[in-house]
Scaffold this active site. Sequence first.
Site, mmCIF file in Angstrom:
data_model
loop_
_atom_site.group_PDB
_atom_site.id
_atom_site.type_symbol
_atom_site.label_atom_id
_atom_site.label_comp_id
_atom_site.label_asym_id
_atom_site.label_seq_id
_atom_site.Cartn_x
_atom_site.Cartn_y
_atom_site.Cartn_z
ATOM 1 N N ARG A 132 -32.674 -1.039 -19.446
ATOM 2 C CA ARG A 132 -33.966 -1.212 -20.128
ATOM 3 C C ARG A 132 -34.794 -2.315 -19.462
ATOM 4 O O ARG A 132 -35.440 -3.133 -20.126
ATOM 5 C CB ARG A 132 -33.789 -1.551 -21.619
ATOM 6 N N SER A 158 -36.658 1.285 -31.960
ATOM 7 C CA SER A 158 -35.715 0.160 -31.994
ATOM 8 C C SER A 158 -36.465 -1.145 -31.766
ATOM 9 O O SER A 158 -37.151 -1.303 -30.759
ATOM 10 C CB SER A 158 -34.675 0.309 -30.895
ATOM 11 N N GLU A 171 -36.991 -5.591 -28.292
ATOM 12 C CA GLU A 171 -37.307 -4.569 -27.289
ATOM 13 C C GLU A 171 -38.806 -4.264 -27.332
ATOM 14 O O GLU A 171 -39.426 -3.999 -26.313
ATOM 15 C CB GLU A 171 -36.509 -3.297 -27.594
HETATM 16 P P1 NAP Z 1 -26.485 4.486 -30.736
HETATM 17 O O1 NAP Z 1 -26.338 5.872 -30.210
HETATM 18 O O2 NAP Z 1 -26.003 4.158 -32.107
HETATM 19 O O3 NAP Z 1 -25.871 3.463 -29.706
HETATM 20 C C1 NAP Z 1 -25.929 2.073 -29.972
HETATM 21 C C2 NAP Z 1 -25.449 1.341 -28.743
HETATM 22 O O4 NAP Z 1 -24.135 1.790 -28.423
HETATM 23 C C3 NAP Z 1 -26.306 1.590 -27.511
HETATM 24 O O5 NAP Z 1 -26.351 0.382 -26.779
HETATM 25 C C4 NAP Z 1 -25.514 2.622 -26.736
HETATM 26 O O6 NAP Z 1 -25.624 2.453 -25.343
HETATM 27 C C5 NAP Z 1 -24.102 2.293 -27.100
HETATM 28 N N1 NAP Z 1 -23.282 3.496 -27.034
HETATM 29 C C6 NAP Z 1 -23.134 4.458 -27.982
HETATM 30 N N2 NAP Z 1 -22.277 5.400 -27.559
HETATM 31 C C7 NAP Z 1 -21.886 5.041 -26.325
HETATM 32 C C8 NAP Z 1 -21.006 5.597 -25.354
HETATM 33 N N3 NAP Z 1 -20.336 6.736 -25.600
HETATM 34 N N4 NAP Z 1 -20.843 4.960 -24.181
HETATM 35 C C9 NAP Z 1 -21.495 3.817 -23.912
HETATM 36 N N5 NAP Z 1 -22.351 3.229 -24.777
HETATM 37 C C10 NAP Z 1 -22.535 3.828 -25.975
HETATM 38 O O7 NAP Z 1 -28.002 4.013 -30.589
HETATM 39 P P2 NAP Z 1 -29.336 4.482 -31.286
HETATM 40 O O8 NAP Z 1 -30.079 3.244 -31.593
HETATM 41 O O9 NAP Z 1 -29.135 5.513 -32.349
HETATM 42 O O10 NAP Z 1 -30.073 5.171 -30.049
HETATM 43 C C11 NAP Z 1 -29.677 6.426 -29.539
HETATM 44 C C12 NAP Z 1 -29.886 6.427 -28.044
HETATM 45 O O11 NAP Z 1 -31.265 6.217 -27.752
HETATM 46 C C13 NAP Z 1 -29.099 5.318 -27.363
HETATM 47 O O12 NAP Z 1 -28.606 5.827 -26.141
HETATM 48 C C14 NAP Z 1 -30.147 4.267 -27.136
HETATM 49 O O13 NAP Z 1 -29.876 3.439 -26.007
HETATM 50 C C15 NAP Z 1 -31.383 5.130 -26.887
HETATM 51 N N6 NAP Z 1 -32.627 4.409 -27.117
HETATM 52 C C16 NAP Z 1 -33.449 4.183 -26.049
HETATM 53 C C17 NAP Z 1 -34.635 3.481 -26.192
HETATM 54 C C18 NAP Z 1 -35.505 3.254 -24.998
HETATM 55 O O14 NAP Z 1 -35.262 3.746 -23.923
HETATM 56 N N7 NAP Z 1 -36.525 2.488 -25.138
HETATM 57 C C19 NAP Z 1 -35.002 3.028 -27.443
HETATM 58 C C20 NAP Z 1 -34.169 3.281 -28.516
HETATM 59 C C21 NAP Z 1 -32.974 3.965 -28.360
HETATM 60 P P3 NAP Z 1 -26.956 2.754 -24.517
HETATM 61 O O15 NAP Z 1 -27.900 1.697 -24.910
HETATM 62 O O16 NAP Z 1 -26.488 2.653 -23.105
HETATM 63 O O17 NAP Z 1 -27.400 4.105 -24.875
#
Ligand code: NAP
Length: 357
Positions: free
Chosen positions: A180, A249, A345
């Site tokens: 990010r 987020s 963020e």
């Molecule tokens: P989530 O799926 O509950 O995940 C929370 C955290 O756990 C994130 O840091 C995610 O890594 C990590 N995680 C979950 N499963 C994983 C795995 N199998 N291996 C490695 N890391 C894992 O998060 P959420 O808030 O509901 O969001 C869903 C997805 O959308 C996530 O991938 C999150 O990063 C992404 N997202 C992106 C943005 C953006 O690009 N601006 C904003 C919001 C959410 P990661 O961060 O590497 O995914």
Amino acid sequence: MYHGLAIGLDLTGALKYTRHIQSQRNTLLIELSNYHTFGFRNHAARVIQLQQLEQLPVVSEGPLYILGEGSNSIFVEDFAGTVLKVSLKGIEISETDDLFRIRVAAGENWHDLVTMLMTKGIYGAENLALIPGTLGAAPIQNIGAYGRELAEFCTLVETVNLTTGVVSCFTATECQFGYRDSLFKRAEMASELITYVHMDFPKHWIPQCSYGELQALGSTPTAQQIFDKVVEVRRAKLPDPGKIGNAGSFFKNPVIQRRHFLSLQHEWKDIPCYPVDEEHVKVPAAWLIDRLGFKGKTIGGVACHLSQPLVLVNQAEGTGDELLQLARNIKQSVKKEFSIDLENEVRLIGKQGQICL
Ligand code: NAP
């Protein structure tokens, strides 16, 4: 990095864009609730919509803030300068034997692009479905979700410098993509306006479905199944900004030292983590916030969302002060209990520009 190279633009040898003095309305206070998805009714001195690069404005008065769809920026008070809303449009698709090559203007909507690529059989971005915002915003924080990130297929980013009018191209390496993060977050890049993003998608597509909810699809899902699942999960978990103001987020998921994590595990037996490298792990910020009892907590019209506590929402005509108070309470509590520094963020915009929590 190339300077003065204007790919695909009819500049007939020009190294710069000529900038125009726009008729800037001096009557202050353009209401911003429709310009950012959090919906606070704060104001800006001026708003300029950029639809063509040939109209690049000269902004001489006060601070400048470059805005896409306002899905990751929150105007927490009146902004004393000019908001430059980037509305550049255009999508070009070409192909080689192995690749689909895409060049997209910064004002295009990210999710609309992913949807369009799916209909054309161009796969690779399906894990990033429903990430809000524009193409111009995507490289800045190297958007990513469910195990994929923009850096995997972004090859080039075109910019124009708002002070000099000079056009530049940054290769993927020069963009310094991280988790990010990218070069475009650095202070010295503040005058660079992202104009076009180039991406390559291999024709030989490999699914990425190692993340929790996607594992249920098995080892050989189609790209469409991944796209549909991501859309379903995000719709179920995240509040729709069209119905309740929010900017997705609010905090980043923190990366901490492994030994710090092990010490936390003594007290918090079920604290989750995901490996980053040998020394670091990632901890879901939502878990930390939830564990401290913030789910559903409100200050005035602003609340910590009930089903996804990483998202703060503007549920009843809240104010910037209320949001800052709630966000600071969360940050301080997480620091006190877990010794973890949460970073926002979203970008918080005050009177003169970006502010810190
Ligand atoms: P989530 O799926 O509950 O995940 C929370 C955290 O756990 C994130 O840091 C995610 O890594 C990590 N995680 C979950 N499963 C994983 C795995 N199998 N291996 C490695 N890391 C894992 O998060 P959420 O808030 O509901 O969001 C869903 C997805 O959308 C996530 O991938 C999150 O990063 C992404 N997202 C992106 C943005 C953006 O690009 N601006 C904003 C919001 C959410 P990661 O961060 O590497 O995914």
